[in-house]
Design a protein around this motif. Structure first.
Motif, PDB file in Angstrom:
ATOM      1  N   PRO A  89      -2.367 -12.964 -19.226  1.00 10.19           N
ATOM      2  CA  PRO A  89      -2.817 -14.438 -18.659  1.00 10.19           C
ATOM      3  C   PRO A  89      -1.794 -15.409 -19.203  1.00 10.19           C
ATOM      4  O   PRO A  89      -1.254 -15.033 -20.607  1.00 10.19           O
ATOM      5  N   ASP A  90      -1.291 -16.224 -18.607  1.00 10.09           N
ATOM      6  CA  ASP A  90      -0.376 -17.319 -18.964  1.00 10.09           C
ATOM      7  C   ASP A  90      -1.030 -18.022 -20.313  1.00 10.09           C
ATOM      8  O   ASP A  90      -0.132 -18.434 -21.367  1.00 10.09           O
ATOM      9  N   GLU A  91      -2.278 -18.161 -20.393  1.00 13.98           N
ATOM     10  CA  GLU A  91      -2.711 -18.973 -21.494  1.00 13.98           C
ATOM     11  C   GLU A  91      -2.916 -17.958 -22.814  1.00 13.98           C
ATOM     12  O   GLU A  91      -3.064 -18.677 -23.717  1.00 13.98           O
ATOM     13  N   LEU A  92      -2.869 -16.912 -22.669  1.00 13.90           N
ATOM     14  CA  LEU A  92      -2.839 -15.946 -23.788  1.00 13.90           C
ATOM     15  C   LEU A  92      -1.610 -15.663 -24.433  1.00 13.90           C
ATOM     16  O   LEU A  92      -1.328 -15.436 -25.616  1.00 13.90           O
ATOM     17  N   LEU A  93      -0.510 -15.475 -23.492  1.00  7.68           N
ATOM     18  CA  LEU A  93       0.727 -15.024 -23.834  1.00  7.68           C
ATOM     19  C   LEU A  93       1.292 -15.543 -25.132  1.00  7.68           C
ATOM     20  O   LEU A  93       1.793 -14.952 -26.139  1.00  7.68           O
ATOM     21  N   PRO A  94       1.335 -16.994 -25.195  1.00  9.02           N
ATOM     22  CA  PRO A  94       1.919 -17.701 -26.285  1.00  9.02           C
ATOM     23  C   PRO A  94       1.020 -17.569 -27.472  1.00  9.02           C
ATOM     24  O   PRO A  94       1.466 -17.860 -28.795  1.00  9.02           O
ATOM     25  N   GLN A  95      -0.119 -17.312 -27.366  1.00 13.17           N
ATOM     26  CA  GLN A  95      -1.090 -17.409 -28.433  1.00 13.17           C
ATOM     27  C   GLN A  95      -0.972 -15.734 -29.280  1.00 13.17           C
ATOM     28  O   GLN A  95      -1.186 -15.714 -30.728  1.00 13.17           O
ATOM     29  N   VAL A  96      -0.312 -15.092 -28.648  1.00 16.86           N
ATOM     30  CA  VAL A  96       0.135 -13.579 -29.430  1.00 16.86           C
ATOM     31  C   VAL A  96       0.948 -13.797 -30.591  1.00 16.86           C
ATOM     32  O   VAL A  96       0.740 -13.317 -31.571  1.00 16.86           O
ATOM     33  N   GLU A  97       2.087 -14.696 -30.340  1.00 23.51           N
ATOM     34  CA  GLU A  97       3.009 -14.952 -31.326  1.00 23.51           C
ATOM     35  C   GLU A  97       2.265 -15.749 -32.583  1.00 23.51           C
ATOM     36  O   GLU A  97       2.343 -15.436 -33.735  1.00 23.51           O
ATOM     37  N   ILE A  99      -0.880 -15.612 -33.405  1.00 22.30           N
ATOM     38  CA  ILE A  99      -1.729 -14.581 -33.999  1.00 22.30           C
ATOM     39  C   ILE A  99      -0.880 -13.850 -34.849  1.00 22.30           C
ATOM     40  O   ILE A  99      -1.437 -13.476 -36.099  1.00 22.30           O
ATOM     41  N   GLU A 100       0.229 -13.379 -34.955  1.00 21.08           N
ATOM     42  CA  GLU A 100       1.237 -12.808 -35.671  1.00 21.08           C
ATOM     43  C   GLU A 100       1.332 -13.627 -36.679  1.00 21.08           C
ATOM     44  O   GLU A 100       1.311 -13.338 -38.122  1.00 21.08           O
ATOM     45  N   ASN A 101       1.884 -14.902 -36.682  1.00 18.87           N
ATOM     46  CA  ASN A 101       2.284 -15.953 -37.655  1.00 18.87           C
ATOM     47  C   ASN A 101       0.836 -16.210 -38.392  1.00 18.87           C
ATOM     48  O   ASN A 101       0.965 -16.038 -39.847  1.00 18.87           O
ATOM     49  N   LEU A 102      -0.152 -16.127 -37.915  1.00 15.00           N
ATOM     50  CA  LEU A 102      -1.649 -16.259 -38.653  1.00 15.00           C
ATOM     51  C   LEU A 102      -1.890 -15.233 -39.653  1.00 15.00           C
ATOM     52  O   LEU A 102      -2.076 -15.480 -40.910  1.00 15.00           O
ATOM     53  N   LEU A 103      -1.649 -14.044 -38.982  1.00 15.48           N
ATOM     54  CA  LEU A 103      -1.896 -12.754 -39.774  1.00 15.48           C
ATOM     55  C   LEU A 103      -1.007 -12.584 -41.035  1.00 15.48           C
ATOM     56  O   LEU A 103      -1.188 -12.436 -42.314  1.00 15.48           O
ATOM     57  N   ARG A 104       0.230 -13.243 -40.802  1.00 14.41           N
ATOM     58  CA  ARG A 104       1.195 -12.819 -41.788  1.00 14.41           C
ATOM     59  C   ARG A 104       0.954 -14.196 -42.945  1.00 14.41           C
ATOM     60  O   ARG A 104       1.084 -13.640 -44.114  1.00 14.41           O
ATOM     61  N   ALA A 105       0.971 -15.098 -42.544  1.00 14.12           N
ATOM     62  CA  ALA A 105       0.536 -16.326 -43.611  1.00 14.12           C
ATOM     63  C   ALA A 105      -0.654 -15.965 -44.480  1.00 14.12           C
ATOM     64  O   ALA A 105      -0.722 -16.388 -45.437  1.00 14.12           O
ATOM     65  N   ALA A 106      -1.690 -15.473 -43.617  1.00 11.47           N
ATOM     66  CA  ALA A 106      -2.849 -15.320 -44.515  1.00 11.47           C
ATOM     67  C   ALA A 106      -2.872 -13.962 -45.342  1.00 11.47           C
ATOM     68  O   ALA A 106      -3.749 -13.807 -46.090  1.00 11.47           O
ATOM     69  N   GLY A 107      -1.904 -13.412 -45.050  1.00 11.26           N
ATOM     70  CA  GLY A 107      -1.826 -12.052 -45.877  1.00 11.26           C
ATOM     71  C   GLY A 107      -2.464 -10.770 -45.477  1.00 11.26           C
ATOM     72  O   GLY A 107      -2.673  -9.824 -46.252  1.00 11.26           O
ATOM     73  N   ILE A 108      -2.880 -10.925 -44.169  1.00  9.84           N
ATOM     74  CA  ILE A 108      -3.572  -9.743 -43.495  1.00  9.84           C
ATOM     75  C   ILE A 108      -2.445  -8.681 -42.995  1.00  9.84           C
ATOM     76  O   ILE A 108      -1.776  -9.109 -42.181  1.00  9.84           O
ATOM     77  N   ALA A 109      -2.702  -7.402 -43.489  1.00  8.17           N
ATOM     78  CA  ALA A 109      -1.473  -6.373 -43.074  1.00  8.17           C
ATOM     79  C   ALA A 109      -1.549  -6.213 -41.237  1.00  8.17           C
ATOM     80  O   ALA A 109      -2.664  -6.100 -40.945  1.00  8.17           O
TER      81      ALA A 109
END
Length: 306
Positions: A89-97, A99-109
């Motif tokens: 979905p168009d509203e989800l696609l930009p959220q995937v990146e 989510i990647e950034n949030l996991l990296r910054a939080a330190g979640i592998a």
């Protein structure tokens, strides 16, 4: 704890309204929902280690080469065929990146592998450790990993959500399907799975597939029985199996989760503090995720976050 990350962020996207937005108006429902899922999972189950498994390739070539219909109905066509990808979905696609950034910054592998799906990453991680493993997914394909001896359990979110997810052990697999977890892949091969574009063996449904696996144990034994001149199989079942031999011959690696991928090492220990406080604060402010990140901080025991 191993997360089938796409399964969870798709669930979050459809479970949290798209009216949940960032200050700039962009939807952040999937990102916020996933953070809240992780907070709830960590609080409820207290894992020592956590890895968010990633689909580096959601439709691997080796599976498509074997069965071209594999996930074909989910392909979003591009003007340039080589750019075809998963329909999101168009509203989800930009959220995937995001989510990647949030996991990296939080330190979640976060861990993916080129040419493989998240299921394969999960299967390999679970199979290459002797530690207890809890797999969090809404995908029943991963029931084949269940192993009471290690143990490996599946926390199945499809029916009741993350907060009330069912813990799947071997008894639960048997109660659902009439086969044990170590028989699930061959059972699924016979039955098929329309949601993945896998036709199964024509004329053999779930009940028949379970009966056949219980009686013959393996696909090899079953085909041997079908090919015997004095076969004890019902004529209709035998006919269907013989007609489906070409499918059966190639479907195994498509249905079976890979378990032997050589994966890079990641630091999977639950982070006692964010990897990058500055980046996480910037993301939190930009995307309006203050409450969700605060809940994550509480779940992870970050004493310096407020």
């Amino acid at each position: 704890m191993l997360l089938d990350t796409a399964s969870l962020y798709f669930r979050a996207f459809y479970g949290v309204p798209t009216s949940v937005t960032a200050p700039n108006g962009a939807p952040v429902n999937a990102a916020r929902g996933l953070l809240d899922f992780i907070s709830r999972l960590v609080t409820d189950h207290r894992p020592t280690d956590l890895i968010a498994a990633w689909d580096d390739d959601w439709r691997p070539e080796f599976r498509v080469a074997a069965i071209p219909s594999y996930k074909a109905h989910r392909v979003a066509e591009s003007a340039e065929p080589e750019l075809d990808g998963e329909s999101v979905p168009d509203e989800l696609l930009p959220q995937v990146e995001l989510i990647e950034n949030l996991l990296r910054a939080a330190g979640i592998a976060r861990l993916g592998m080129p040419g493989y799906e998240a299921d394969d990453v999960i299967g390999s991680l679970a199979s290459q450790t002797s530690d207890p493993v809890l797999v969090v997914t809404g995908d029943r394909d991963l029931f084949q990993l269940v192993d009471d001896t290690q143990p490996i359990r599946v926390l199945y979110t499809a029916a009741k959500g993350v907060g009330n997810a069912e813990v799947i052990d071997d008894a639960a697999v048997y109660a659902r399907y009439g086969v044990h977890a170590n028989e699930y892949a061959e059972f699924a091969l016979l039955r098929g799975d329309p949601s993945d574009g896998l036709p199964g063996v024509r004329g053999i449904g779930e009940k028949t597939a379970a009966n056949l696996i219980r009686e013959y144990s393996t696909i090899g034994n079953l085909l041997e029985a079908a090919e015997a001149e004095d076969s004890a199989l019902k004529p209709g079942v035998r006919k269907n199996l013989l007609a489906g031999r070409d499918y059966i011959a190639v479907a195994g690696p498509v249905v079976e989760v890979a378990r032997g991928i050589e994966l890079p090492k990641v630091d999977s220990v639950l982070p006692s503090e964010p990897t990058s406080v500055a980046e996480l604060r910037a993301l939190t402010e930009e995307w309006g995720l203050t409450s969700a990140v605060e809940r994550l901080a509480v779940a992870l025991g970050w004493t310096e976050w407020s």
